[in-house]
Design a protein around this motif. Structure first.
Motif, PDB file in Angstrom:
ATOM      1  N   ALA A   1       0.836  -1.213   0.000  1.00 25.53           N
ATOM      2  CA  ALA A   1       0.000   0.000   0.000  1.00 25.53           C
ATOM      3  C   ALA A   1       0.866   1.256   0.000  1.00 25.53           C
ATOM      4  O   ALA A   1       0.556   2.238  -0.687  1.00 25.53           O
ATOM      5  N   LYS A   2       1.962   1.230   0.739  1.00 20.62           N
ATOM      6  CA  LYS A   2       2.882   2.374   0.764  1.00 20.62           C
ATOM      7  C   LYS A   2       3.508   2.592  -0.619  1.00 20.62           C
ATOM      8  O   LYS A   2       3.707   3.737  -1.046  1.00 20.62           O
ATOM      9  N   ASP A   3       3.817   1.483  -1.314  1.00 29.11           N
ATOM     10  CA  ASP A   3       4.345   1.601  -2.681  1.00 29.11           C
ATOM     11  C   ASP A   3       3.334   2.290  -3.587  1.00 29.11           C
ATOM     12  O   ASP A   3       3.676   3.211  -4.341  1.00 29.11           O
ATOM     13  N   TYR A   4       2.082   1.819  -3.524  1.00 33.35           N
ATOM     14  CA  TYR A   4       1.033   2.389  -4.372  1.00 33.35           C
ATOM     15  C   TYR A   4       0.841   3.880  -4.066  1.00 33.35           C
ATOM     16  O   TYR A   4       0.683   4.695  -4.977  1.00 33.35           O
ATOM     17  N   GLN A   5       0.871   4.213  -2.782  1.00 33.36           N
ATOM     18  CA  GLN A   5       0.679   5.618  -2.400  1.00 33.36           C
ATOM     19  C   GLN A   5       1.834   6.479  -2.913  1.00 33.36           C
ATOM     20  O   GLN A   5       1.622   7.576  -3.426  1.00 33.36           O
ATOM     21  N   SER A   6       3.050   5.975  -2.779  1.00 33.34           N
ATOM     22  CA  SER A   6       4.218   6.714  -3.257  1.00 33.34           C
ATOM     23  C   SER A   6       4.167   6.916  -4.770  1.00 33.34           C
ATOM     24  O   SER A   6       4.625   7.928  -5.289  1.00 33.34           O
ATOM     25  N   ALA A   7       3.605   5.931  -5.478  1.00 30.83           N
ATOM     26  CA  ALA A   7       3.526   5.998  -6.931  1.00 30.83           C
ATOM     27  C   ALA A   7       2.301   6.788  -7.411  1.00 30.83           C
ATOM     28  O   ALA A   7       2.108   6.943  -8.621  1.00 30.83           O
ATOM     29  N   GLY A   8       1.477   7.267  -6.452  1.00 36.04           N
ATOM     30  CA  GLY A   8       0.285   8.038  -6.828  1.00 36.04           C
ATOM     31  C   GLY A   8      -0.917   7.190  -7.176  1.00 36.04           C
ATOM     32  O   GLY A   8      -1.912   7.707  -7.690  1.00 36.04           O
ATOM     33  N   LEU A   9      -0.846   5.891  -6.891  1.00 33.27           N
ATOM     34  CA  LEU A   9      -1.981   4.988  -7.159  1.00 33.27           C
ATOM     35  C   LEU A   9      -2.859   4.944  -5.910  1.00 33.27           C
ATOM     36  O   LEU A   9      -2.924   3.952  -5.188  1.00 33.27           O
ATOM     37  N   TYR A  10      -3.544   6.056  -5.657  1.00 32.52           N
ATOM     38  CA  TYR A  10      -4.246   6.239  -4.385  1.00 32.52           C
ATOM     39  C   TYR A  10      -5.401   5.257  -4.186  1.00 32.52           C
ATOM     40  O   TYR A  10      -5.644   4.806  -3.062  1.00 32.52           O
ATOM     41  N   ASP A  11      -6.122   4.929  -5.236  1.00 35.00           N
ATOM     42  CA  ASP A  11      -7.252   4.001  -5.100  1.00 35.00           C
ATOM     43  C   ASP A  11      -6.779   2.631  -4.621  1.00 35.00           C
ATOM     44  O   ASP A  11      -7.388   2.014  -3.738  1.00 35.00           O
ATOM     45  N   ARG A  12      -5.699   2.153  -5.224  1.00 38.60           N
ATOM     46  CA  ARG A  12      -5.150   0.850  -4.814  1.00 38.60           C
ATOM     47  C   ARG A  12      -4.641   0.899  -3.380  1.00 38.60           C
ATOM     48  O   ARG A  12      -4.842  -0.036  -2.602  1.00 38.60           O
ATOM     49  N   ALA A  13      -3.957   1.989  -3.048  1.00 38.68           N
ATOM     50  CA  ALA A  13      -3.427   2.125  -1.686  1.00 38.68           C
ATOM     51  C   ALA A  13      -4.555   2.148  -0.665  1.00 38.68           C
ATOM     52  O   ALA A  13      -4.485   1.470   0.371  1.00 38.68           O
ATOM     53  N   GLU A  14      -5.596   2.911  -0.944  1.00 41.03           N
ATOM     54  CA  GLU A  14      -6.730   2.995  -0.014  1.00 41.03           C
ATOM     55  C   GLU A  14      -7.385   1.634   0.185  1.00 41.03           C
ATOM     56  O   GLU A  14      -7.748   1.255   1.306  1.00 41.03           O
ATOM     57  N   LYS A  15      -7.530   0.883  -0.909  1.00 40.66           N
ATOM     58  CA  LYS A  15      -8.168  -0.435  -0.834  1.00 40.66           C
ATOM     59  C   LYS A  15      -7.385  -1.390   0.073  1.00 40.66           C
ATOM     60  O   LYS A  15      -7.972  -2.203   0.801  1.00 40.66           O
ATOM     61  N   LEU A  16      -6.060  -1.279   0.053  1.00 39.84           N
ATOM     62  CA  LEU A  16      -5.233  -2.158   0.890  1.00 39.84           C
ATOM     63  C   LEU A  16      -5.143  -1.663   2.326  1.00 39.84           C
ATOM     64  O   LEU A  16      -5.054  -2.464   3.269  1.00 39.84           O
ATOM     65  N   LEU A  17      -5.155  -0.350   2.518  1.00 39.12           N
ATOM     66  CA  LEU A  17      -4.993   0.215   3.860  1.00 39.12           C
ATOM     67  C   LEU A  17      -6.262   0.110   4.709  1.00 39.12           C
ATOM     68  O   LEU A  17      -6.188  -0.083   5.928  1.00 39.12           O
ATOM     69  N   ALA A  18      -7.423   0.257   4.068  1.00 37.33           N
ATOM     70  CA  ALA A  18      -8.688   0.303   4.810  1.00 37.33           C
ATOM     71  C   ALA A  18      -8.893  -0.900   5.740  1.00 37.33           C
ATOM     72  O   ALA A  18      -9.264  -0.725   6.913  1.00 37.33           O
ATOM     73  N   PRO A  19      -8.633  -2.151   5.305  1.00 40.29           N
ATOM     74  CA  PRO A  19      -8.833  -3.286   6.221  1.00 40.29           C
ATOM     75  C   PRO A  19      -7.820  -3.322   7.371  1.00 40.29           C
ATOM     76  O   PRO A  19      -8.085  -3.909   8.419  1.00 40.29           O
ATOM     77  N   LEU A  20      -6.654  -2.691   7.174  1.00 45.79           N
ATOM     78  CA  LEU A  20      -5.572  -2.792   8.161  1.00 45.79           C
ATOM     79  C   LEU A  20      -5.815  -1.939   9.395  1.00 45.79           C
ATOM     80  O   LEU A  20      -5.176  -2.152  10.427  1.00 45.79           O
ATOM     81  N   ILE A  21      -6.742  -0.968   9.320  1.00 44.19           N
ATOM     82  CA  ILE A  21      -6.995  -0.147  10.517  1.00 44.19           C
ATOM     83  C   ILE A  21      -7.759  -0.943  11.584  1.00 44.19           C
ATOM     84  O   ILE A  21      -7.903  -0.483  12.718  1.00 44.19           O
ATOM     85  N   LYS A  22      -8.200  -2.148  11.213  1.00 36.09           N
ATOM     86  CA  LYS A  22      -8.866  -3.020  12.193  1.00 36.09           C
ATOM     87  C   LYS A  22      -7.872  -3.914  12.918  1.00 36.09           C
ATOM     88  O   LYS A  22      -8.249  -4.630  13.856  1.00 36.09           O
ATOM     89  N   LYS A  23      -6.608  -3.891  12.493  1.00 31.22           N
ATOM     90  CA  LYS A  23      -5.573  -4.729  13.098  1.00 31.22           C
ATOM     91  C   LYS A  23      -4.780  -3.897  14.111  1.00 31.22           C
ATOM     92  O   LYS A  23      -4.222  -2.859  13.766  1.00 31.22           O
ATOM     93  N   ASP A  24      -4.731  -4.358  15.342  1.00 31.01           N
ATOM     94  CA  ASP A  24      -4.115  -3.575  16.421  1.00 31.01           C
ATOM     95  C   ASP A  24      -2.676  -3.183  16.110  1.00 31.01           C
ATOM     96  O   ASP A  24      -2.275  -2.042  16.320  1.00 31.01           O
TER      97      ASP A  24
END
Length: 379
Positions: free
Chosen positions: A113-136
């Motif tokens: 997700a960090k790679d996608y965000q750095s590359a400007g692929l925000y939709d892909r990054a958001e899709k991967l990051l959203a489930p991870l906020i549920k992990k402590d």
């Protein structure tokens, strides 16, 4: 003869087991030799700047051996830091396809997700990051990247929707970010209807300056000077490093003499603030205490050498002596030229320097970290 055959059966079984074991061991040794050969080839390609070939070789090795995940993560992170996002993405995508323990797989998902965000692929990054906020173990880091992503896209509503998840963390920086994002979403407050939402924001996020600043600014524009001065004073007592900017705004609220003197004395004596020293000396001059004002500046200069204090003392001496006025005017001009070239603000997080204030640091993208500088040139 039949009895002899029965006696030889255990020997045959033992021989078969021994030969089979040797065959497995031989295969393992052969595989390890191939892995070592492929790894050496991949590293050799890297050392000779043939990165594309190196990645192909190392990714092929992943199909054989997944025990060296940390090595691949380090390599991908190196590419990302260098700005080679496509290479980092290829490695992390390959790792993401492997069957790994859940926590390790989630860590790789976060890196991708960090790679996608750095590359400007925000939709892909958001899709991967959203489930991870549920992990402590990943919540806070995933939230910081999501907030950063939504800041880049100005999707304030999405950022504000993370309020519940942010409340589950102990991150002050995330809460300050959320307070500022709410202010950005609200826009520049100009009507009485926005007073209550700003008061609620100030109560919800006491660690942030922005909501209280906007509240004080709105109160001043609505001629509620007493409220404005009270809020400005609260910020200054809590965050004296902002005195250089907020003290002038507080003075415009036309506070009564005692309240103004108490605020200046507190900032000057307790926090040893340059702007407060100068403002207090100016107040003493207005009261006709020229000697007290001069002595204050001299004392503070001895305790804390500072160009701006020196300039204030020059101004005072210039007003007192007509004979020295011409010389002091020349010196004052030189001091002004010097100060005009100095930066006024610095980010306490990344060291970014500028002559204008920012709520959001342009360099590290942290909120409320750009503050007036201190030291010999500070205010």
């Amino acid at each position: 003869m039949l009895e002899l055959l029965f006696l030889l059966l255990p020997v045959a079984a033992a021989y078969g087991w021994f030969m089979g074991r040797n065959s497995v061991k031989h295969k393992e040794l052969k595989d390890r030799a191939n892995i070592t050969k492929n790894l050496s080839s991949g590293l050799n390609f890297l050392l000779t700047d043939q990165e594309d070939k190196a990645i192909e070789q190392l990714l092929h090795l992943l199909d054989i051996e997944a025990a060296t995940i940390d090595t691949y993560l380090a390599l991908a992170n190196l590419f990302r830091r260098r700005g080679d996002w496509d290479k980092a993405i290829r490695i992390h995508e390959k790792l993401h396809q492997l069957k790994l323990p859940k926590q390790q797989a989630q860590q790789i998902q976060f890196e991708l997700a960090k790679d996608y965000q750095s590359a400007g692929l925000y939709d892909r990054a958001e899709k991967l990051l959203a489930p991870l906020i549920k992990k402590d173990f990943l919540r806070e880091r995933a939230l910081k990247h999501l907030i950063s992503l939504f800041i880049s896209t100005h999707e304030w509503d999405k950022a504000i929707a993370l309020n519940t998840a942010i409340d589950q963390t102990n991150s002050t920086s995330l809460k300050i970010a959320l307070a500022n994002i709410n202010c950005e979403h609200m826009g520049q407050a100009s009507t009485i209807d926005q007073m209550k939402p700003l008061q609620q924001l100030a109560e919800q996020f006491p660690m942030a300056i922005r909501p209280r600043y906007e509240l004080a600014r709105l109160a001043f524009s609505l001629q509620q000077h007493e409220l404005a001065f009270s809020v400005f004073s609260e910020i200054l007592r809590e965050k004296p490093q902002w005195t250089a900017d907020l003290l002038k705004l507080a003075e415009q609220c036309q506070p009564d003499k005692d309240a103004w003197y108490q605020l200046l004395s507190h900032l000057s004596n307790k926090h040893n603030n340059i702007s407060a020293h100068i403002a207090l000396a100016s107040w003493l001059l207005q009261q006709g205490s020229v000697t007290a004002a001069e002595q204050l500046l001299l004392d503070k200069l001895q305790q804390q050498p500072n160009i701006r204090l020196f300039q204030s003392l020059l101004d005072l001496r210039q007003q007192q002596s007509e004979q020295a006025a011409e010389v002091l005017t020349s010196v004052n001009g030189l001091v002004n030229n010097y100060l005009d070239k100095k930066v006024l603000y610095s980010c306490r997080n990344c060291g970014f320097k500028t002559r204008q204030p920012y709520w959001l640091c342009p360099s590290c993208q942290q909120w409320e970290t750009v503050e007036p500088i201190s030291g010999i040139d500070g205010r």
